[in-house]
Write a protein that holds these residues in place. Structure first.
Motif, PDB file in Angstrom:
ATOM      1  N   PRO A 159      36.285  31.079  43.369  1.00  0.00           N
ATOM      2  CA  PRO A 159      35.034  30.575  43.095  1.00  0.00           C
ATOM      3  C   PRO A 159      34.051  31.636  42.270  1.00  0.00           C
ATOM      4  N   LYS A 160      34.234  32.890  42.401  1.00  0.00           N
ATOM      5  CA  LYS A 160      33.633  33.922  41.676  1.00  0.00           C
ATOM      6  C   LYS A 160      33.769  33.665  40.178  1.00  0.00           C
ATOM      7  N   MET A 161      35.231  33.382  39.612  1.00  0.00           N
ATOM      8  CA  MET A 161      35.368  33.459  38.440  1.00  0.00           C
ATOM      9  C   MET A 161      35.304  32.111  37.673  1.00  0.00           C
ATOM     10  N   GLN A 164      42.725  36.077  51.307  1.00  0.00           N
ATOM     11  CA  GLN A 164      41.070  36.518  51.283  1.00  0.00           C
ATOM     12  C   GLN A 164      40.872  37.002  49.868  1.00  0.00           C
ATOM     13  N   VAL A 165      41.919  37.543  49.029  1.00  0.00           N
ATOM     14  CA  VAL A 165      41.578  38.099  47.715  1.00  0.00           C
ATOM     15  C   VAL A 165      41.724  36.622  46.751  1.00  0.00           C
ATOM     16  N   CYS A 166      42.688  35.908  47.379  1.00  0.00           N
ATOM     17  CA  CYS A 166      42.671  34.512  46.290  1.00  0.00           C
ATOM     18  C   CYS A 166      41.367  33.702  46.490  1.00  0.00           C
ATOM     19  N   LYS A 167      40.873  33.862  47.642  1.00  0.00           N
ATOM     20  CA  LYS A 167      39.569  32.982  48.019  1.00  0.00           C
ATOM     21  C   LYS A 167      38.354  33.763  47.217  1.00  0.00           C
ATOM     22  N   TYR A 193      43.053  33.565  32.666  1.00  0.00           N
ATOM     23  CA  TYR A 193      42.563  33.148  33.956  1.00  0.00           C
ATOM     24  C   TYR A 193      43.063  31.974  34.672  1.00  0.00           C
ATOM     25  N   SER A 194      43.320  30.909  33.738  1.00  0.00           N
ATOM     26  CA  SER A 194      43.748  29.821  34.308  1.00  0.00           C
ATOM     27  C   SER A 194      45.071  29.964  34.598  1.00  0.00           C
ATOM     28  N   LYS A 195      45.795  30.603  33.943  1.00  0.00           N
ATOM     29  CA  LYS A 195      47.261  30.809  34.173  1.00  0.00           C
ATOM     30  C   LYS A 195      47.341  31.874  35.552  1.00  0.00           C
ATOM     31  N   PHE A 196      46.547  32.706  35.670  1.00  0.00           N
ATOM     32  CA  PHE A 196      46.501  33.490  36.735  1.00  0.00           C
ATOM     33  C   PHE A 196      46.272  32.739  38.027  1.00  0.00           C
ATOM     34  N   ILE A 197      45.316  32.007  37.927  1.00  0.00           N
ATOM     35  CA  ILE A 197      45.020  31.296  39.376  1.00  0.00           C
ATOM     36  C   ILE A 197      46.093  30.253  39.760  1.00  0.00           C
ATOM     37  N   SER A 198      46.849  29.680  38.713  1.00  0.00           N
ATOM     38  CA  SER A 198      47.833  28.815  38.697  1.00  0.00           C
ATOM     39  C   SER A 198      49.050  29.233  39.296  1.00  0.00           C
ATOM     40  N   SER A 199      49.401  30.631  39.031  1.00  0.00           N
ATOM     41  CA  SER A 199      50.451  31.202  39.389  1.00  0.00           C
ATOM     42  C   SER A 199      50.165  31.446  41.045  1.00  0.00           C
ATOM     43  N   LEU A 200      49.230  31.529  41.546  1.00  0.00           N
ATOM     44  CA  LEU A 200      49.065  31.938  43.073  1.00  0.00           C
ATOM     45  C   LEU A 200      48.949  30.810  43.771  1.00  0.00           C
TER      46      LEU A 200
END
Length: 631
Positions: A312-314, A305-308, A323-330
């Motif tokens: 899209p919000k960011m 839920q947090v990842c969702k 930010y891109s690195k953070f999303i990729s890490s998930l």
């Protein structure tokens, strides 16, 4: 009007609201009105509160007497008895002993009387909050022996509704209504209880929930976090307690994303804290499940839920490297947890009577879509990343079997040595065997599986053994298979595999039937459960041995020592009864055979001798009716 008269009414027609109202005399009302703070009025209010919100509860007479001694002035004859002090209300009170214990207990005679007393006290400006606070400060603080469970039931326990639990306990909800939808009084009570029961994690947990759900002030999330962490400090290993901290951060994150000028760095910080909280909850749930408790999946679901929320919000407003690195890490964890829910929901549900909420599947699929950028109309079904688990196909095809045709090419030619691809490929063909497509013959599928079976590999998944059972289950119509796998051995391995792969997570859940054995030939002999009508499925799972399901095949079997065996030629294979209560004696039986992820299951067990006796009896009755009476 005496209580004895009303006891007579209860026995003959049940106790009604008007009966309780008649018991509240003018003398009682005047007594309360005259002195709301007298020990008698206060004790009546305590009993009214606990018997209204915790029916059947009681207070020890000894503690009530000590309470009276502290508040009543002694007379020339000494301290007055409890019965003397409570004389105006004695028609409402029952004093009794519990079991073999000598100690006496005191309560009101009926919950409806308690409700009516609360109403009368409220009319005289004695509120539920006043009573609860006085109860905590007086009897609980005085270590009333029975108070711990009573207070938890009143202040913490949430009522179960048809769809979901209430947000808070009934008393907390009523106090909020009574105080014109403010939460200050409820917070005050819970803080007091948290201090009194300083080791109990459920009071700070409830406070955390009260802050983030009901409080309107800007600092509510910080207060909620403090109380959630206090609850964790009191019971670090409890995953359900840990879940509250994750929910606090998640709601804070949602709140921040709705702000037009929200700082993205703040959102990232909250997201990181939330992901950490849900991962720690998941770890605690894994440890709990080792002790044979039901697995708590809220940490995995909260993570998704947090990842969702953050994706899209960011992504529309922030393209910086951090930010891109953070999303990729998930991405890796998103895929793993989505895979979990795919087989979890494919193979089981909450209980036989209760399905999982629809939003779980929806949220999981949407989260996967965000992170792997699949086509919204097609790609979510059989993306190449998701071919490793056959549970994924079973789960996705629940909604629309026809979608398989669009993706058949992705698994049409599995690598011969790839067990996971072969399993997925054969399952897909079984599920779609009546769609008009020309699939390989069943013998070719059997040959593929036999080749893999002979490898004697370790650490196989139950899905592989499920296919062995489905395709090699003895069939009187088709020719015998040369050197088939040993089904008893297969079943032992399947149950061992289930225990190591799934049991920890599916313990306490109802295992869904995936296939049933039908009267047809070839692959069509195996009916995918969702192709059965809802009526037939209900008759299979809820009906008794008299049910006749048109397309399904009854299997001969035997019950020995409360175990059920399927008898096929010279083989006897133990199967699990769907309804254990139907295994009531030894004897020859028949049943419909289904398969879940743990193995074969017997549905609608029918004892043969019972039905034979029935028909013999009917035949004898007809013979007697046709015989002419003697002249």
């Amino acid at each position: 009007m005496s209580l004895k008269f009303h006891a007579f009414n209860i026995m003959h027609r049940g106790f009604k609201k008007e009966d309780a109202e008649k018991l509240i005399t003018e003398e009682m009302k005047k007594h309360v009105q005259k002195d709301r703070k007298s020990s008698s009025t206060r004790l009546l209010s305590f009993l009214a509160l606990i018997n209204s919100y915790v029916p059947g509860s009681h207070l020890s007479k000894l503690f009530c007497e000590e309470f009276m001694d502290q508040t009543e002035q002694p007379t020339d004859e000494g301290n007055p008895t409890l019965e003397t002090i409570m004389k105006p209300f004695m028609d409402l009170i029952v004093i009794s002993s519990e079991g073999d214990q000598k100690a006496n207990y005191i309560r009101l005679a009926h919950p409806m009387i308690a409700h009516t007393c609360l109403k009368m006290l409220n009319e005289h400006k004695v509120t539920r909050f006043d009573i609860a606070q006085d109860f905590l400060n007086s009897l609980v603080n005085g270590k009333e022996s029975n108070s711990g469970q009573i207070c938890k039931s009143m202040l913490v326990t949430r009522l179960e509704r048809l769809v979901k639990k209430e947000t808070f306990s009934k008393l907390i909800l009523d106090i909020m209504v009574e105080s014109e939808n403010t939460v200050k009084q409820s917070i005050c009570l819970l803080k007091l209880a948290s201090d009194l029961f300083s080791e109990d994690p459920f009071y700070p947990q409830t406070l955390a929930r009260l802050y983030y759900i009901e409080v309107k002030e800007d600092d509510k999330y910080e207060e909620a976090r403090k109380w959630a962490e206090e609850a964790i400090d009191r019971e670090k290993k409890n995953s359900h307690i840990r879940d509250t901290l994750g929910q606090v951060h998640k709601n804070h994150l949602l709140h921040e994303t709705e702000k037009p000028s929200s700082d993205i760095n703040v959102r990232l910080a909250i997201a990181r804290s939330d992901i950490k909280a849900f991962k720690e909850e998941e770890e605690a749930a894994e440890d709990e499940a080792e002790d044979n408790t039901k697995f708590n999946n809220r940490g995995l679901f909260g993570f998704l839920q947090v990842c969702k929320i953050i994706h899209p919000k960011m992504r529309l407003e922030h393209t910086e490297q951090e930010y891109s690195k953070f999303i990729s890490s998930l991405k890796g964890d998103v895929e793993t947890k989505c895979d979990f829910f795919e087989w979890y929901l494919a193979f089981s549900r909450q209980s036989f009577e209760k399905e999982d909420p629809d939003y779980i599947q929806k949220e999981v699929e949407e989260c996967y879509m965000y992170y792997f950028k699949l086509d919204k109309q097609a790609g979510k079904i059989l993306d190449k990343k998701k071919n490793k688990y056959s549970g994924e196909l079973l789960h996705i095809l629940k909604s629309d079997i026809s979608v398989f045709d669009q993706y058949k090419s992705k698994i049409e030619k599995p690598q011969p040595d790839s067990e996971s691809q072969t399993v997925l490929y054969i399952l897909a063909n079984i599920i779609c065997s009546d769609s008009g497509e020309q699939f390989e013959k069943i013998k070719e599928f059997q040959a593929r599986l036999q080749k893999l079976w002979l490898r004697e590999m370790q650490d196989r998944r139950p899905e592989f053994y499920l296919l062995i059972l489905l395709l090699f289950w003895p069939d009187d119509v088709q020719p015998a298979i040369t050197n088939p796998p040993n089904l008893e051995k297969c079943l032992r391995k399947m149950r061992h595999s289930y225990k190591s792969k799934y049991q920890k997570y599916l313990r306490g859940r109802y295992l869904l039937p995936l296939f049933f054995l039908a009267k047809r030939k070839g692959l069509q002999r195996l009916i995918y459960t969702l192709k059965l009508s809802q009526t037939d499925l209900e008759r299979l799972t809820e009906g008794d041995g008299s049910e006749e399901i048109k397309d399904l095949q009854r299997i001969n079997g035997q019950v020995r020592d409360h175990k059920v065996f399927a008898i096929t030629g010279e083989k006897q294979i133990q199967v699990t009864p769907h309804d254990r209560a139907s295994v009531c004696k030894q004897g020859q039986v028949s049943f419909y055979l289904g398969f879940n992820i743990r193995g074969p299951v017997a549905y609608n067990i029918r004892y043969k001798d019972t039905f034979e006796d029935y028909y013999v009896k009917k035949a004898n009755e007809r013979i007697k009716q046709t015989k002419k009476p003697p002249k």
